[in-house]
Each structure stands twice: as C-alpha cells, then as structure tokens.
Design a protein around this motif. Sequence first.
Motif, PDB file in Angstrom:
ATOM      1  N   GLU A  65       0.824  -1.207   0.000  1.00 19.37           N
ATOM      2  CA  GLU A  65       0.000   0.000   0.000  1.00 19.37           C
ATOM      3  C   GLU A  65       0.860   1.258   0.000  1.00 19.37           C
ATOM      4  OE1 GLU A  65      -3.253   0.135  -0.286  1.00 19.37           O
ATOM      5  OE2 GLU A  65      -3.484  -2.034  -0.284  1.00 19.37           O
ATOM      6  N   LEU A  66       2.020   1.203   0.623  1.00 22.18           N
ATOM      7  CA  LEU A  66       2.890   2.379   0.714  1.00 22.18           C
ATOM      8  C   LEU A  66       3.631   2.673  -0.581  1.00 22.18           C
ATOM      9  CD1 LEU A  66       4.401   1.813   4.282  1.00 22.18           C
ATOM     10  CD2 LEU A  66       2.787   3.594   3.606  1.00 22.18           C
ATOM     11  N   SER A  67       3.784   1.683  -1.433  1.00 27.02           N
ATOM     12  CA  SER A  67       4.523   1.891  -2.687  1.00 27.02           C
ATOM     13  C   SER A  67       3.679   2.685  -3.677  1.00 27.02           C
ATOM     14  CB  SER A  67       4.909   0.542  -3.296  1.00 27.02           C
ATOM     15  OG  SER A  67       3.762  -0.177  -3.677  1.00 27.02           O
ATOM     16  N   ALA A  68       4.339   3.419  -4.553  1.00 27.19           N
ATOM     17  CA  ALA A  68       3.637   4.246  -5.537  1.00 27.19           C
ATOM     18  C   ALA A  68       2.865   3.356  -6.507  1.00 27.19           C
ATOM     19  CB  ALA A  68       4.641   5.111  -6.299  1.00 27.19           C
ATOM     20  N   GLY A  69       1.590   3.654  -6.681  1.00 29.05           N
ATOM     21  CA  GLY A  69       0.763   2.871  -7.583  1.00 29.05           C
ATOM     22  C   GLY A  69       0.478   1.468  -7.103  1.00 29.05           C
ATOM     23  N   ARG A  70       0.725   1.223  -5.809  1.00 29.25           N
ATOM     24  CA  ARG A  70       0.537  -0.101  -5.213  1.00 29.25           C
ATOM     25  C   ARG A  70       1.285  -1.185  -6.006  1.00 29.25           C
ATOM     26  NH1 ARG A  70      -4.169   2.664  -4.391  1.00 29.25           N
ATOM     27  NH2 ARG A  70      -4.967   2.704  -2.254  1.00 29.25           N
ATOM     28  N   ARG A  71       2.484  -0.861  -6.412  1.00 29.76           N
ATOM     29  CA  ARG A  71       3.307  -1.820  -7.151  1.00 29.76           C
ATOM     30  C   ARG A  71       4.111  -2.690  -6.194  1.00 29.76           C
ATOM     31  NH1 ARG A  71       5.768   2.055 -11.976  1.00 29.76           N
ATOM     32  NH2 ARG A  71       3.754   2.578 -12.957  1.00 29.76           N
ATOM     33  N   TRP A  72       4.454  -3.885  -6.674  1.00 26.45           N
ATOM     34  CA  TRP A  72       5.227  -4.829  -5.866  1.00 26.45           C
ATOM     35  C   TRP A  72       6.698  -4.718  -6.250  1.00 26.45           C
ATOM     36  CZ3 TRP A  72       3.984  -7.673  -1.728  1.00 26.45           C
ATOM     37  CH2 TRP A  72       4.881  -8.654  -1.310  1.00 26.45           C
ATOM     38  N   ARG A  73       7.525  -4.282  -5.311  1.00 25.47           N
ATOM     39  CA  ARG A  73       8.938  -4.050  -5.580  1.00 25.47           C
ATOM     40  C   ARG A  73       9.841  -4.975  -4.755  1.00 25.47           C
ATOM     41  NH1 ARG A  73       9.056   0.910  -8.231  1.00 25.47           N
ATOM     42  NH2 ARG A  73       7.161   2.183  -7.964  1.00 25.47           N
ATOM     43  N   LEU A  74       9.277  -6.083  -4.264  1.00 23.19           N
ATOM     44  CA  LEU A  74      10.042  -6.975  -3.387  1.00 23.19           C
ATOM     45  C   LEU A  74      10.466  -8.268  -4.070  1.00 23.19           C
ATOM     46  CD1 LEU A  74       7.896  -6.539  -0.139  1.00 23.19           C
ATOM     47  CD2 LEU A  74       9.973  -5.307  -0.789  1.00 23.19           C
ATOM     48  N   GLY A  75      10.271  -8.388  -5.371  1.00 18.23           N
ATOM     49  CA  GLY A  75      10.754  -9.561  -6.091  1.00 18.23           C
ATOM     50  C   GLY A  75       9.730 -10.670  -6.201  1.00 18.23           C
ATOM     51  N   ARG A  76      10.030 -11.613  -7.100  1.00 13.95           N
ATOM     52  CA  ARG A  76       9.104 -12.702  -7.395  1.00 13.95           C
ATOM     53  C   ARG A  76       8.971 -13.684  -6.234  1.00 13.95           C
ATOM     54  NH1 ARG A  76       6.993 -15.445 -11.780  1.00 13.95           N
ATOM     55  NH2 ARG A  76       6.744 -17.693 -11.486  1.00 13.95           N
ATOM     56  N   GLU A  77      10.100 -14.049  -5.597  1.00 11.92           N
ATOM     57  CA  GLU A  77      10.063 -15.074  -4.554  1.00 11.92           C
ATOM     58  C   GLU A  77       9.206 -14.620  -3.372  1.00 11.92           C
ATOM     59  OE1 GLU A  77      12.744 -14.043  -6.072  1.00 11.92           O
ATOM     60  OE2 GLU A  77      13.238 -15.835  -7.248  1.00 11.92           O
ATOM     61  N   LEU A  78       9.435 -13.380  -2.942  1.00  4.57           N
ATOM     62  CA  LEU A  78       8.661 -12.890  -1.807  1.00  4.57           C
ATOM     63  C   LEU A  78       7.188 -12.713  -2.177  1.00  4.57           C
ATOM     64  CD1 LEU A  78       9.092 -12.192   1.122  1.00  4.57           C
ATOM     65  CD2 LEU A  78       9.484  -9.805   0.471  1.00  4.57           C
ATOM     66  N   CYS A  79       6.927 -12.397  -3.430  1.00  6.72           N
ATOM     67  CA  CYS A  79       5.541 -12.302  -3.901  1.00  6.72           C
ATOM     68  C   CYS A  79       4.844 -13.646  -3.774  1.00  6.72           C
ATOM     69  CB  CYS A  79       5.509 -11.808  -5.339  1.00  6.72           C
ATOM     70  SG  CYS A  79       3.876 -11.923  -6.126  1.00  6.72           S
ATOM     71  N   LEU A  80       5.502 -14.715  -4.222  1.00  5.68           N
ATOM     72  CA  LEU A  80       4.901 -16.045  -4.145  1.00  5.68           C
ATOM     73  C   LEU A  80       4.653 -16.449  -2.696  1.00  5.68           C
ATOM     74  CD1 LEU A  80       7.003 -17.929  -6.872  1.00  5.68           C
ATOM     75  CD2 LEU A  80       4.714 -16.942  -7.090  1.00  5.68           C
ATOM     76  N   VAL A  81       5.603 -16.130  -1.826  1.00 12.27           N
ATOM     77  CA  VAL A  81       5.440 -16.462  -0.401  1.00 12.27           C
ATOM     78  C   VAL A  81       4.264 -15.698   0.192  1.00 12.27           C
ATOM     79  CG1 VAL A  81       6.520 -16.312   1.865  1.00 12.27           C
ATOM     80  CG2 VAL A  81       7.860 -17.086  -0.091  1.00 12.27           C
ATOM     81  N   TRP A  82       4.192 -14.403  -0.130  1.00 13.61           N
ATOM     82  CA  TRP A  82       3.122 -13.571   0.425  1.00 13.61           C
ATOM     83  C   TRP A  82       1.747 -14.036  -0.042  1.00 13.61           C
ATOM     84  CZ3 TRP A  82       0.236  -9.573  -2.384  1.00 13.61           C
ATOM     85  CH2 TRP A  82      -0.655  -8.895  -1.560  1.00 13.61           C
TER      86      TRP A  82
END
Length: 321
Positions: A65-82
């Motif tokens: 939510e804090l990132s601009a445009g609600r973009r995911w900037r933490l990488g693919r691996e952490l995205c899959l885990v989340w």
Amino acid sequence: SIFTVLILTLLVLLTVATFLWNLLVLATILRVKAFHRVPHNLVASTAVSDVLVAALVMPLSLVKELSAGRRWRLGRELCLVWVCFDVLCCTASIWNVTAIALDRYWSITRQLQYTLLARRRISNVMIALTWLLSAAISLAPLLGWGETYSPEQERCQVSQDPSYTIVSTGGAFYLPLCVVLFVYWKIYKASKFHMGGRRRNAVVPLPEAAQVKEASQEPQMVFTARRAAITFQTDGETWREQKEKKAALMVGILIGVFVLCWIPFFITELISPLCSCNIPPVWKSIFLWLGYSNSFFNPLIYTAFNKNYNNAFKNLFVKQR
C-alpha cells in the motif's frame, strides 16, 4: 496528505492489535489447563490462523500500500510467499469459523450423541481438514495454476485464472458461507422449538377452589401438589435455554461479522477475472483490508461470550506482575 497518514496509522494499529489480541488468546489457552479441550482447540486453531495473518500477510500488504501505484517491488520469490500465506491463512481462518459454528450446532441439537469423546475427535478432524484444504488452495498457483507475479507491471496478486478463481473463491468462501448460514438457521429453529415446548409444558398451580376441595379430603396430597407447583413453576428460562440463546447469539454475531468483512472482497474477486472488469485499486485495497479485519474481530467475539476468558486474562496479567 493528512487523510493518507491517518489511514496508514489505522492500518498499522489494526495489524498490531490483531497480532497481540490473538497471541493473548493463544497464550491463555496454553497456560490454562481447563482450556485444553474442545471447543477451545477450535478457538486456538482460529487464533493461530489469525496470528499468521497479522504477522506474515498484513505487514507485506501494508508495504504494498505504501509503494507508488501499489506496485510490488520486493521480487518474485517474496511475492509467491506472500500470496501463498495470504490464501492459506485467510482460508484457514474462514474455515475455522465454520468449524466453531458446526461445533456449537452439534452440541445443542445432538447432546446425547455428541459426547466429549466424539466432540474431541470431530473437532480434530475439522481442524486437520481446514488446514489441508487451505494448503491445497494456496499451493495450486505454485504448481502452475495461473500466475501471481508480473515483472513488467510490478504486480503481485492472487492468480486471476478464471478456473482457479471459481475453485478458490468457492472453496475458501462461498462453500463455508453456505454452511454457516445453514447452521445458524438450524440453531435458531432449535432454540425456538425448545422455548415453545417449555411454554406448552409449563406447570400451572391448582386453582384456589380445587386446592380447598382437595385439602378437605387429602391434606398431604395438596401439600405435595403445592410443593410441586412451587418447584417447577417458573417464568424464567432454564439453563439449557439460556445456553442455546447465548450460543445462537454468539454464532449469529460471528457469522454476521464474517459475512460483512469478507463478502465485498470475494464478490469482486470472483467477478473481476470472469468479466474482465477494471475495479479501481483503491476499492480492492478497502475490500482486502476489510477482510483482514475479520481476524481482529474473531477473538473479541469469542472472549466477549465467555467469562472464563476474561477471568483467565486477569489472572495472566496478575501473575506477570
């Protein structure tokens, strides 16, 4: 803006409060031996899922939510885990609520068959099935059923594959929703039936004329009849009726809060991939965090209807001091 700061502060407080409150419930169940039985094992399973929501899911959602445009900037691996933990913990929380409603229903309507041993076995089976089903739904995208991460758009979300959407939303929400609504309807009918039966079978004292007539013939029988009328005649509720009414109220509030928190999210989650609708991201965030808030309300509802929890909380804090 000030409004944005207030909203973010509220989300942080919600995350912290959800984690601490569910952790307090877990600590109380572990420390108090009287809670090492059903239905407290179902409450403990729910608290575990809600603690994981607050510890592993809500913080990363807040970062998004804090990132601009609600973009995911933490990488693919952490995205899959989340995404995996998001689906796992939220689905487990929903099915644990369903298990608690079923346990209350069977304890009211099948008191003779639903013994302590049967209740323990059934509750353990429901907990195992809850986590197995939740794991199956959450791990399916990792095995190739849809895609959760888009590096070009820096987007991380639950798989939007139409077939997965139907299966996941049906298994995670719509099926347990039908179960809890059916359960509440049956509990409501059972409580109404028993209250109606009590009114029909009420013991009424003898009229004065009849008492005087009987007294002239058999004084001892009149005394017994009068004592019986005094003993059984009551305008209040029996212990069983109070228990049923309390259970119906608790289950009703639990189901009502559960539906209000999750139904906006799952309606949009089902409709969006099927009709290719473009729902504004701000509304997606509102519906998602409204669903997360259910993990905060669950322990409040359990403890509000159980004085033993309040006493255990007080004793726990006194011992810590």
